[in-house]
Structures are given as C-alpha cells and as structure tokens.
Design a protein around this motif. Structure first.
Motif, short mmCIF file in Angstrom:
data_model
loop_
_atom_site.label_atom_id
_atom_site.label_comp_id
_atom_site.label_asym_id
_atom_site.label_seq_id
_atom_site.Cartn_x
_atom_site.Cartn_y
_atom_site.Cartn_z
N VAL A 83 0.89 -1.18 0.05
CA VAL A 83 0.01 0.11 0.09
C VAL A 83 0.95 1.12 -0.02
O VAL A 83 1.88 1.49 0.93
N GLU A 84 0.68 2.07 -1.14
CA GLU A 84 1.57 3.19 -1.01
C GLU A 84 0.60 4.37 -1.88
O GLU A 84 -0.20 4.26 -2.67
N ARG A 85 0.76 5.56 -1.06
CA ARG A 85 -0.29 6.60 -1.54
C ARG A 85 0.26 7.51 -2.82
O ARG A 85 -0.55 8.08 -3.51
N MET A 93 6.22 -0.01 -8.41
CA MET A 93 5.94 -1.21 -7.61
C MET A 93 5.30 -2.27 -8.83
O MET A 93 5.55 -3.38 -8.45
N GLN A 94 4.23 -1.83 -9.43
CA GLN A 94 3.50 -2.51 -10.10
C GLN A 94 4.44 -3.18 -11.28
O GLN A 94 4.26 -4.41 -11.77
N GLU A 99 7.46 -7.91 -13.34
CA GLU A 99 8.77 -8.39 -13.79
C GLU A 99 9.06 -9.75 -12.90
O GLU A 99 9.71 -10.49 -13.48
N LEU A 100 8.76 -9.85 -11.82
CA LEU A 100 8.94 -10.80 -10.85
C LEU A 100 7.77 -11.84 -10.88
O LEU A 100 8.01 -13.02 -10.34
N GLU A 105 -0.41 -7.62 -4.49
CA GLU A 105 -1.21 -6.86 -4.89
C GLU A 105 -0.98 -5.14 -4.57
O GLU A 105 -0.53 -5.16 -3.07
N ILE A 106 -0.72 -4.48 -5.38
CA ILE A 106 -0.45 -3.25 -5.31
C ILE A 106 -1.40 -2.31 -5.28
O ILE A 106 -2.38 -2.53 -6.11
N VAL A 107 -1.67 -1.55 -4.17
CA VAL A 107 -2.72 -0.62 -4.09
C VAL A 107 -2.18 0.76 -3.72
O VAL A 107 -1.59 1.03 -2.71
#
Length: 177
Positions: A83-85, A93-94, A99-100, A105-107
């Motif tokens: 979680v990152e604003r 990060m997405q 890539e990995l 889940e990136i939020v």
C-alpha cells in the motif's frame, strides 16, 4: 512511503537481500521521496520473522519502493499487499511485481483509508514504515482487527518518534532507527 522523505533527482535502487530474488534490484524512480529500509536492518528483521514467512499473508503499509513486501515474498511469503499513496511509487512497484511475477497486490491508497475498507484480509505479518514524525497510533489501531492470531507487526520509527501505546498490543522488541 517509509521514513523521512528525500527528493532524489536521479533514479536509485535497492536490492532484495535474500531468498529467491536475492540480489534483484528494485528501481526507485527519480524524484520520489523514498527512504528504503537499509540492508542491515532488513537482514535483522527478516532473521526475526523468518519462521513466520512460509506461506504467510503480508502487508506492507507505506510501501515506498515495496522492498519489505518483495523481500517477504522472496523469502517464501504466500502473498503480499503493498500500500502506497504516491501514484508514481505505486506504478513503479507494479512494474517490479510484473517483472518478478510476484503474488502481490499493489494498492495506491493512504494507509488509514486502505485499512478502513479492508475487511476480509487477515495478515500474518505487517510492515509499517511511515514517514518519520507520523502519528501511527490510529493506523496501528485500525490494523489490529486485520491481523491474524499470532501476527507480527514490524514498525519502524525515528529515535525521537513516540511508540504508540494501545491495548491489545505487546511490543516484543523495540529499537530506534
């Protein structure tokens, strides 16, 4: 994003230090005010958490570069929510996630808002590394109902920042960055 904010005029990177993706670089785009947790601190944290990680559900609040969440996945966690604003940091990060082929889940959301709308998740390990001088008491309080029995929370604080005192919370170990 974790820790004190620094403006980076050029791209940087942080490495995953253990597990499947050991030595893999995570790029930090230019201009993002991110302070990733240093290698030596991550090594200590993941030595403590190692037995809890296999198949664990992890949460990385204030994810910044996402290195804590990706490190957990690299070391055997089953899945992670990051979680990152900051939209640019979340987009970066997405890309790493893709890539990995990471089970993450990136939020893109504020940590407190994310926790307000999170009902079904039960996290085994949570990383809370907010910007220094952030009042984390309300966030930790909102996090507690989202934790599984026996969950562990890693909270990073600056030396001068207070530790929240909340009922239902027992500090196993405390130190200062």
């Amino acid at each position: 994003m974790g820790g004190s904010r620094r403006n980076r005029s050029k791209p940087g990177f942080v490495r995953i230090i253990g597990g499947t993706w050991r030595r893999r670089r995570i790029t930090i785009p230019a201009g993002l005010p991110i302070r990733p947790t240093p290698d030596r601190v991550r090594e200590t944290v993941f030595n403590w958490l190692g037995p809890l990680l296999p198949r664990a559900t992890c949460l990385d609040l204030y994810a910044g570069s996402g290195v804590l969440g990706f490190e957990a996945l690299s070391r055997g966690a089953g899945c992670a929510g990051l979680v990152e604003r900051d939209a640019a940091a979340a987009a970066a990060m997405q890309e790493v996630c893709a890539e990995l082929s990471a089970n993450a889940e990136i939020v893109c959301a504020d940590a407190a808002e994310f926790l307000e709308r999170t009902e079904a998740h039960r996290f085994d390990v949570a990383f809370v590394d907010p910007p220094y001088a952030t009042d984390v008491g309300p966030v930790i309080e909102a996090l507690i109902p989202a934790l599984s029995d026996g969950a562990r929370v890693y909270l990073e604080r600056d030396r001068g920042d207070p530790w929240p005192e909340l009922s239902g919370l027992r500090w196993v170990r405390r130190g200062a960055a």
